[in-house]
Design a protein around this motif. Structure first.
Motif, PDB file in Angstrom:
ATOM      1  N   PRO A 506      64.076  58.707  80.764  1.00  0.00           N
ATOM      2  CA  PRO A 506      63.267  59.934  80.143  1.00  0.00           C
ATOM      3  C   PRO A 506      62.455  59.305  78.926  1.00  0.00           C
ATOM      4  N   GLY A 507      61.218  59.724  78.867  1.00  0.00           N
ATOM      5  CA  GLY A 507      60.451  59.148  77.805  1.00  0.00           C
ATOM      6  C   GLY A 507      59.248  58.241  78.511  1.00  0.00           C
ATOM      7  N   VAL A 508      59.623  58.081  79.784  1.00  0.00           N
ATOM      8  CA  VAL A 508      58.540  57.138  80.431  1.00  0.00           C
ATOM      9  C   VAL A 508      57.505  58.005  81.109  1.00  0.00           C
ATOM     10  N   VAL A 509      56.518  57.765  80.891  1.00  0.00           N
ATOM     11  CA  VAL A 509      55.239  58.378  81.464  1.00  0.00           C
ATOM     12  C   VAL A 509      54.582  57.523  82.738  1.00  0.00           C
ATOM     13  N   ILE A 510      54.799  58.242  83.942  1.00  0.00           N
ATOM     14  CA  ILE A 510      54.175  57.545  85.082  1.00  0.00           C
ATOM     15  C   ILE A 510      52.760  58.279  85.473  1.00  0.00           C
ATOM     16  N   LYS A 511      52.004  57.180  85.855  1.00  0.00           N
ATOM     17  CA  LYS A 511      50.659  57.696  86.224  1.00  0.00           C
ATOM     18  C   LYS A 511      50.150  56.868  87.327  1.00  0.00           C
ATOM     19  N   ILE A 512      49.791  57.766  88.378  1.00  0.00           N
ATOM     20  CA  ILE A 512      49.308  56.980  89.730  1.00  0.00           C
ATOM     21  C   ILE A 512      47.920  57.454  89.851  1.00  0.00           C
ATOM     22  N   VAL A 513      46.965  56.755  89.801  1.00  0.00           N
ATOM     23  CA  VAL A 513      45.201  57.146  89.908  1.00  0.00           C
ATOM     24  C   VAL A 513      45.296  58.189  88.638  1.00  0.00           C
ATOM     25  N   GLU A 514      45.086  59.322  88.963  1.00  0.00           N
ATOM     26  CA  GLU A 514      44.785  60.344  87.886  1.00  0.00           C
ATOM     27  C   GLU A 514      45.847  61.319  87.686  1.00  0.00           C
ATOM     28  N   GLU A 515      47.052  61.161  88.528  1.00  0.00           N
ATOM     29  CA  GLU A 515      48.209  62.143  88.551  1.00  0.00           C
ATOM     30  C   GLU A 515      49.481  61.511  87.209  1.00  0.00           C
ATOM     31  N   GLN A 516      49.642  62.367  86.426  1.00  0.00           N
ATOM     32  CA  GLN A 516      50.636  61.581  85.358  1.00  0.00           C
ATOM     33  C   GLN A 516      51.801  62.789  85.498  1.00  0.00           C
ATOM     34  N   PHE A 517      53.135  61.895  85.291  1.00  0.00           N
ATOM     35  CA  PHE A 517      54.229  62.696  85.115  1.00  0.00           C
ATOM     36  C   PHE A 517      54.898  62.021  83.923  1.00  0.00           C
ATOM     37  N   ALA A 518      55.524  63.073  83.178  1.00  0.00           N
ATOM     38  CA  ALA A 518      56.528  62.677  82.076  1.00  0.00           C
ATOM     39  C   ALA A 518      57.870  62.823  82.644  1.00  0.00           C
ATOM     40  N   VAL A 519      58.560  61.895  82.540  1.00  0.00           N
ATOM     41  CA  VAL A 519      59.908  61.747  83.203  1.00  0.00           C
ATOM     42  C   VAL A 519      60.865  62.647  82.345  1.00  0.00           C
ATOM     43  N   PRO A 520      61.427  63.618  82.891  1.00  0.00           N
ATOM     44  CA  PRO A 520      62.381  64.365  82.137  1.00  0.00           C
ATOM     45  C   PRO A 520      64.016  64.054  82.088  1.00  0.00           C
ATOM     46  N   TYR A 521      64.085  63.397  83.211  1.00  0.00           N
ATOM     47  CA  TYR A 521      65.592  62.854  83.428  1.00  0.00           C
ATOM     48  C   TYR A 521      65.591  61.566  84.053  1.00  0.00           C
ATOM     49  N   GLU A 522      66.837  61.022  83.926  1.00  0.00           N
ATOM     50  CA  GLU A 522      66.927  59.734  84.628  1.00  0.00           C
ATOM     51  C   GLU A 522      66.681  59.533  86.159  1.00  0.00           C
ATOM     52  N   LEU A 523      65.595  58.779  86.628  1.00  0.00           N
ATOM     53  CA  LEU A 523      65.329  58.498  88.163  1.00  0.00           C
ATOM     54  C   LEU A 523      66.156  57.391  88.502  1.00  0.00           C
TER      55      LEU A 523
END
Length: 541
Positions: A506-523
């Motif tokens: 958590p704390g990681v922000v993933i962005k692919i092209v224009e889609e963004q996702f703030a990771v809320p839990y451990e992946l």
């Protein structure tokens, strides 16, 4: 003035007289010889002195005396005497030529009626005596002007043949080149590095008698013997570089161009910048403030730390990793490889390959970012056009970390460069503000008017510099706002993907092209493209 000559033989005295006064020395001097034991002593008195001591004959009295000689013998005597008088009436010009025929002297014996000859008569006598070259006309005139009698005067000189000039190679750059130079000489492809200067034959000489003295011929050389690596002969007399690089001359005088420049940390004790058209190899750590620009690759054999700027048209490799302290930048048209990257800006038109970890850095790669070994990315912003491949992203503390794939590389590169320059300018503004405040404080306590005036001038200069920096900030901000992204479709064609091999915290922000996702839990381990990211976001909702 009388001169005393001493010798154990009269012959030697005669030789001395001939050497000094010529073969007709008896016309120039009066000599008295006596013997003391086995030694002969000669008292020599120049005739010009004797002339003043002994009165000359009265020509009229001689003529009257001759007219009274009626006998045949007396008549003959009278005739011979008249001839002698006529002979003595005019000055005598004695010409002496040296044995090597390179010098000619004239000695003047005065006449009874005409003391000195004219310059023209002297030159004519020289020619009659075989002297035809190298006349010293000033000396001939001086003889007459200064009434030089009984003394040999140099009036003609021959010409020695000139020395020939051998062919040589003339270098168009400093010949000295060392393994770790402090002054770098570079060249471009096609530069003329050396030229052949042709030989020149010597000019013939001449004796005073006109005899030619032959000269020697200059020695030629073969220019091909001076050709080393990466150079060629053009037009038969030029050595030209075939590549961009560093020219140097070896111990045989041959010209080479090397496209690899090897230096170490000592090089940067005397200079801060290095611009080389080939590959730069730094054998040591690279520390402090320095800037390297290479036309090919840059290889650093140790750590990079401090304010270091590396720019390469090829690849950049740092074997020991980078401690950038938010002040270093690595920019390459090729790949960037390092053991680790810490607090550094990296821009690559190829791949960024890291052997251990990336921490608090900004990475912009046109193709891929691959982190192996420990394989961790913590903090900062990591962007790639096609792929980010990593073991661990973030940490248990939740450090904010941005990973972005499917980027517009040109856009992100320029954005990163502008932000970097803005940080540099802000740092400089802060330094100016601190310095200005100290100067104002100093101004309040000093009393010397000259010193106050100097501080005023410094403050004015700093204020002008500050205005310039503020204007630059506004210019960069406007450019930043005007940056435009390429279309989403163009970026999707690269099939951008994020590969997480172990964990994403958590704390990681993933962005692919224009889609963004703030990771809320451990992946856990996974590979994410745009479709998978959209699914992940849907699951979260």
């Amino acid at each position: 003035m009388d001169e005393i000559l001493k010798s154990d033989s009269i012959e030697d005295i005669m030789n001395q007289l001939e050497a000094k006064y010529g073969k007709e020395w008896y016309n120039a001097v009066h000599i008295e010889i006596h013997q003391e034991g086995k030694e002969y002593i000669a008292k020599v008195t120049p005739l010009n002195i004797k002339k003043s001591l002994v009165p000359g004959p009265d020509l009229k009295q001689l003529a009257q005396a001759l007219s009274k000689r009626p006998s045949e013998s007396e008549q003959q005597f009278h005739t011979e005497l008249e001839e002698k008088i006529r002979e003595l009436a005019l000055p005598k010009i004695q010409v002496t030529v040296s044995e090597d025929e390179m010098k000619a002297y004239v000695t003047i014996f005065p006449g009874l009626e005409k003391e000195l000859p004219d310059p023209e008569e002297i030159e004519a006598e020289l020619r009659r005596s075989g002297v035809v070259f190298g006349f010293c006309e000033d000396e001939i005139r001086r003889i007459v002007k200064e009434r030089i009698l009984y003394t040999p005067v140099l009036v003609a000189e021959g010409k020695q043949p000139t020395e020939p000039v051998d062919a040589r190679i003339e270098y168009n750059f400093p010949k000295a080149a060392s393994y770790c130079p402090t002054d770098i000489t570079t060249c471009s492809k096609g530069d003329v590095l050396a030229v052949k200067v042709p030989c020149k034959d010597g000019e013939h000489g001449f004796t005073v008698t006109g005899r030619e003295i032959p000269s020697e011929k200059g020695k030629d050389l073969e220019i091909s013997k001076f050709v080393g690596e990466n150079v060629e002969v053009v037009d038969g007399d030029k050595i030209v570089s075939k590549i961009d690089g560093q020219p140097y001359v070896d111990e045989m005088g041959r010209v080479h161009v090397k496209n690899v420049l090897v230096v170490d940390q000592r090089f940067f004790t005397e200079r801060r910048t290095l611009n080389f058209p080939g590959t730069i190899i730094v054998k040591s750590n690279l520390e402090g403030i320095c800037e390297l620009t290479a036309g090919k690759d840059i290889f650093i054999g140790g750590l990079v730390s401090g304010c270091v700027k590396l720019t390469a048209e090829g690849n950049i490799t740092v074997s020991g990793g980078v401690f950038g302290k938010y002040r270093s930048i690595l920019k390459a048209r090729g790949n960037v490889s390092a053991k680790f990257l810490n607090e550094v800006l990296v821009i690559s038109e190829g791949d960024v390959i890291v052997a251990d970890y990336i921490m608090n850095s900004e990475i912009v790669a046109k193709r891929t970012v691959i982190v192996s070994g420990k394989g961790q990315i913590v903090g900062g912003s990591i962007s790639a056009g096609e792929l980010i491949d990593v073991k661990v992203i973030g940490n248990v503390a939740g450090t904010v970390t941005h990973v972005n794939v499917g980027i517009d590389h040109d856009y992100e590169t320029r954005r990163a460069e502008i932000n970097y320059h803005l940080k540099e300018i802000l740092d400089e503004l802060n330094q100016i503000n601190v310095l200005s405040e100290k100067l104002r404080e100093f101004y309040q306590i000093i009393k010397d008017e000259e010193e106050k005036q100097r501080i005023k001038s410094s403050l004015i200069g700093l204020n002008e510099k500050k205005k310039h920096l503020v204007a630059k900030i506004e210019e960069l901000r406007r450019e930043l706002k005007g940056l435009k992204l390429i279309s989403i479709e163009a970026r999707l064609k690269r099939n951008p993907k994020l590969v997480i091999r172990e964990t994403c915290y958590p704390g990681v922000v993933i962005k692919i092209v224009e889609e963004q996702f703030a990771v809320p839990y451990e992946l856990g381990p996974r590979a994410l493209n745009l479709k998978a990211l959209l699914q992940l976001k849907g699951e979260e909702k």
